[in-house]
Write a protein that holds these residues in place. Structure first.
Motif, PDB file in Angstrom:
ATOM      1  N   GLU A   1      -2.999   4.075  -2.912  1.00 35.87           N
ATOM      2  CA  GLU A   1      -2.937   3.028  -3.938  1.00 35.87           C
ATOM      3  C   GLU A   1      -2.563   1.702  -3.288  1.00 35.87           C
ATOM      4  OE1 GLU A   1      -0.978   3.828  -7.839  1.00 35.87           O
ATOM      5  OE2 GLU A   1       0.381   2.226  -7.226  1.00 35.87           O
ATOM      6  N   HIS A   2      -3.233   0.635  -3.693  1.00 35.58           N
ATOM      7  CA  HIS A   2      -2.932  -0.703  -3.174  1.00 35.58           C
ATOM      8  C   HIS A   2      -2.491  -1.587  -4.339  1.00 35.58           C
ATOM      9  CE1 HIS A   2      -2.951  -3.916  -0.266  1.00 35.58           C
ATOM     10  NE2 HIS A   2      -3.706  -4.663  -1.066  1.00 35.58           N
ATOM     11  N   ARG A   3      -1.263  -2.053  -4.283  1.00 33.60           N
ATOM     12  CA  ARG A   3      -0.676  -2.829  -5.371  1.00 33.60           C
ATOM     13  C   ARG A   3      -0.689  -4.315  -5.020  1.00 33.60           C
ATOM     14  NH1 ARG A   3       4.571   1.218  -5.566  1.00 33.60           N
ATOM     15  NH2 ARG A   3       3.372   3.120  -6.023  1.00 33.60           N
TER      16      ARG A   3
ATOM     17  N   ARG B   1      -5.709  11.140 -11.175  1.00 31.62           N
ATOM     18  CA  ARG B   1      -5.438  10.413 -12.415  1.00 31.62           C
ATOM     19  C   ARG B   1      -6.652  10.191 -13.306  1.00 31.62           C
ATOM     20  NH1 ARG B   1      -1.717   5.662  -9.998  1.00 31.62           N
ATOM     21  NH2 ARG B   1      -2.578   6.364  -8.003  1.00 31.62           N
TER      22      ARG B   1
ATOM     23  N   LYS C   1      -0.935  11.534 -14.588  1.00 31.64           N
ATOM     24  CA  LYS C   1      -0.569  10.248 -13.992  1.00 31.64           C
ATOM     25  C   LYS C   1       0.014  10.369 -12.587  1.00 31.64           C
ATOM     26  CE  LYS C   1       3.856  10.244 -16.494  1.00 31.64           C
ATOM     27  NZ  LYS C   1       4.676   9.502 -17.468  1.00 31.64           N
TER      28      LYS C   1
ATOM     29  N   THR D   1       0.850  -1.189   0.000  1.00 28.80           N
ATOM     30  CA  THR D   1       0.000   0.000   0.000  1.00 28.80           C
ATOM     31  C   THR D   1       0.888   1.243   0.000  1.00 28.80           C
ATOM     32  OG1 THR D   1      -1.767  -1.120   1.208  1.00 28.80           O
ATOM     33  CG2 THR D   1      -1.780   1.284   1.229  1.00 28.80           C
ATOM     34  N   SER D   2       0.632   2.141  -0.926  1.00 24.42           N
ATOM     35  CA  SER D   2       1.396   3.391  -0.996  1.00 24.42           C
ATOM     36  C   SER D   2       0.448   4.565  -0.822  1.00 24.42           C
ATOM     37  CB  SER D   2       2.131   3.511  -2.334  1.00 24.42           C
ATOM     38  OG  SER D   2       1.208   3.647  -3.402  1.00 24.42           O
ATOM     39  N   SER D   3       0.922   5.602  -0.141  1.00 23.15           N
ATOM     40  CA  SER D   3       0.113   6.796   0.075  1.00 23.15           C
ATOM     41  C   SER D   3       0.971   8.031  -0.155  1.00 23.15           C
ATOM     42  CB  SER D   3      -0.474   6.814   1.490  1.00 23.15           C
ATOM     43  OG  SER D   3       0.561   6.753   2.459  1.00 23.15           O
TER      44      SER D   3
ATOM     45  N   ALA E   1      -3.500  -2.376  -9.485  1.00 23.37           N
ATOM     46  CA  ALA E   1      -3.244  -1.317  -8.502  1.00 23.37           C
ATOM     47  C   ALA E   1      -4.432  -0.355  -8.459  1.00 23.37           C
ATOM     48  CB  ALA E   1      -1.961  -0.585  -8.837  1.00 23.37           C
ATOM     49  N   PRO E   2      -5.521  -0.714  -7.761  1.00 20.46           N
ATOM     50  CA  PRO E   2      -6.607   0.254  -7.583  1.00 20.46           C
ATOM     51  C   PRO E   2      -6.122   1.450  -6.764  1.00 20.46           C
ATOM     52  CG  PRO E   2      -6.938  -1.663  -6.185  1.00 20.46           C
ATOM     53  CD  PRO E   2      -5.783  -1.984  -7.077  1.00 20.46           C
ATOM     54  N   PHE E   3      -6.668   2.637  -7.089  1.00 21.81           N
ATOM     55  CA  PHE E   3      -6.232   3.862  -6.414  1.00 21.81           C
ATOM     56  C   PHE E   3      -7.416   4.763  -6.151  1.00 21.81           C
ATOM     57  CE2 PHE E   3      -5.932   4.565 -10.975  1.00 21.81           C
ATOM     58  CZ  PHE E   3      -6.537   5.785 -11.147  1.00 21.81           C
TER      59      PHE E   3
ATOM     60  N   ASN F   1      -3.255  10.848  -2.221  1.00 18.07           N
ATOM     61  CA  ASN F   1      -3.400   9.665  -3.065  1.00 18.07           C
ATOM     62  C   ASN F   1      -3.180   8.407  -2.235  1.00 18.07           C
ATOM     63  OD1 ASN F   1      -3.562  10.614  -6.039  1.00 18.07           O
ATOM     64  ND2 ASN F   1      -1.881  11.830  -5.195  1.00 18.07           N
TER      65      ASN F   1
END
Length: 323
Positions: A301-303, A283, A279, A255-257, A321-323, A299
Motif C-alpha cells: 500500500e502506498h499512502r 480487500r 479490510k 509505503t507499507s507492506s 492509498a492505492p493498494f 499486501n
C-alpha cells in the motif's frame, strides 16, 4: 465539523461506508474529545454513531475510550440493530504494566454479527455457493508480554483465548440457507474452544497507530486440546511481518507492506480456520471469502497525503492509498 469546548473538542463526522458483505451504510458520528488542560493530551473520547443499512436497519452504537496514562487504554463499545446484530465489548491494554514494560491485553466480548458469509472451504470455492450465517460469539482473552532484555524491541508473550460460538441461518435476502447448503459445517448448539499459545514479537515503529516508519514481526504458535475446555484438537502457527517506509522527513508519502502466513493442523470449525477477504487482507472481497487450513498473503500500500490542516487543535489528513 470542529468545535472547541471547555474540556476539549467536538468533531461531527458523516459516515459513508461500503462493504461487499454489508452493502452501503450511512450515518453520523459526533465525537467528543476530552483533553488535559496542561498538555492537551487526550484523556477520553466519546464516539456515539447512528447509522442505517438497507439489510440491518438502524444501528445506534456507543464507543468510549479512556487513556489513564500514555501507555494504557480502556475501550468500551456497545451497539444493537433492529435486526440480529448486537455487541458489548470491554478491553484493557497497557504497554508498561506495573511500570516494568510488561505488555498486558485483556478483552471480553459478546457479539452477534449477521453479515457473515461462507462459500465452503478451499481456494476453489465458487461464488455461486455464497451463504449468509449469523455468528453468535462470547469471547475472553488475555495476553502478557515480557521484553527479552531491558529496552528490547523483542518480546515474548503468553496468551489464552476462550470462545463459545454458534452459527445459524442468516437473513440476507436472495442467498441460500447456510444449514441446508453446508449442513456438515453447522454445529448443534454452541461449540467452545480454549486456545493457548506463545508469541515472539518485534516492534520498531515510530507510532503504533499513525505509523510512518519502522517494522513489526509477530510469530505465533498455539494449541487447543479437546476436553480441556475445548471441543476440538488443533494447532495453529504462523507469522505476520510489516514494514513501513517514509519517503522523506515530511511523511507525505509512506509505503507499507505486509507478508502474512497462517497454518492450522488438526480439526477445527471453519470459523477458526485461516481466511482471506475483508479490510485486512484481499480487500476486494468481503470478509471470509476464502477459508482453508492455510493462508499466505502479501499486501502493498502506498499512502499519499493530499491535504494536511489543523482545526481546533486536531490535525487532519486527507489521504489516498492505492493498494
Amino acid at each position: 465539523i470542529f468545535k472547541r469546548t471547555k474540556k476539549g473538542i467536538l468533531v461531527r463526522l458523516p459516515i459513508i461506508d461500503t462493504d461487499p458483505n454489508r452493502g452501503h451504510t450511512i450515518g453520523v458520528m459526533p465525537i467528543w474529545i476530552i483533553q488535559e488542560k496542561e498538555s492537551d493530551r487526550i484523556q477520553q473520547i466519546h464516539a456515539p454513531s447512528f447509522t442505517g443499512n438497507r439489510t440491518y436497519g438502524f444501528v445506534p452504537t456507543y464507543r468510549y475510550f479512556y487513556y489513564p496514562t500514555p501507555d494504557s487504554a480502556v475501550t468500551f463499545r456497545t451497539g444493537a440493530s433492529f435486526q440480529e446484530e448486537r455487541e458489548v465489548l470491554g478491553q484493557y491494554e497497557n504497554s508498561n504494566f506495573l511500570q516494568r514494560r510488561l505488555e498486558l491485553t485483556y478483552k471480553v466480548q459478546y457479539n452477534v454479527d449477521g453479515a457473515r458469509r461462507f462459500y465452503g472451504t478451499g481456494a476453489n470455492t465458487a461464488s455461486a455457493n455464497e451463504t449468509n450465517y449469523i455468528e453468535d460469539i462470547i469471547l475472553h482473552s488475555i495476553s502478557i508480554g515480557v521484553p527479552l532484555y531491558r529496552d528490547s524491541p523483542w518480546k515474548i508473550h503468553a496468551s489464552n483465548r476462550v470462545t463459545s460460538q454458534r452459527v445459524r441461518n442468516g437473513r440476507v435476502p436472495g442467498l441460500p440457507a447456510f444449514n441446508s447448503l453446508f449442513s456438515e459445517h453447522a454445529p448443534i448448539g454452541r461449540e467452545q474452544n480454549n486456545e493457548s499459545g506463545v508469541r515472539l514479537t518485534y516492534d520498531s515503529r515510530d507510532h503504533t497507530v499513525t505509523t510512518t516508519e519502522g517494522a513489526t514481526l509477530n510469530t505465533t504458535a498455539a494449541t487447543s486440546i479437546r476436553g480441556f475446555a475445548s471441543s476440538q484438537d488443533f494447532q495453529r502457527y504462523g507469522f505476520d511481518g510489516r514494514l513501513f517506509y517514509k519517503w522523506s522527513k515530511n511523511p507525505t508519502q509512506v509505503t507499507s507492506s505486509q507478508l502474512k502466513y497462517e497454518q492450522l493442523r488438526g480439526r477445527a470449525p471453519f470459523w477458526l480456520m485461516p481466511s482471506l477477504g475483508g479490510k485486512y487482507s484481499l480487500r476486494a472481497y468481503g470478509a471470509g471469502r476464502y477459508v482453508d487450513q492455510g493462508a499466505l498473503s502479501f499486501n502493498l500500500e502506498h499512502r499519499v497525503t493530499l491535504l494536511n490542516f489543523k482545526a481546533a487543535g486536531v490535525t487532519t489528513d486527507l489521504e489516498v492509498a492505492p493498494f
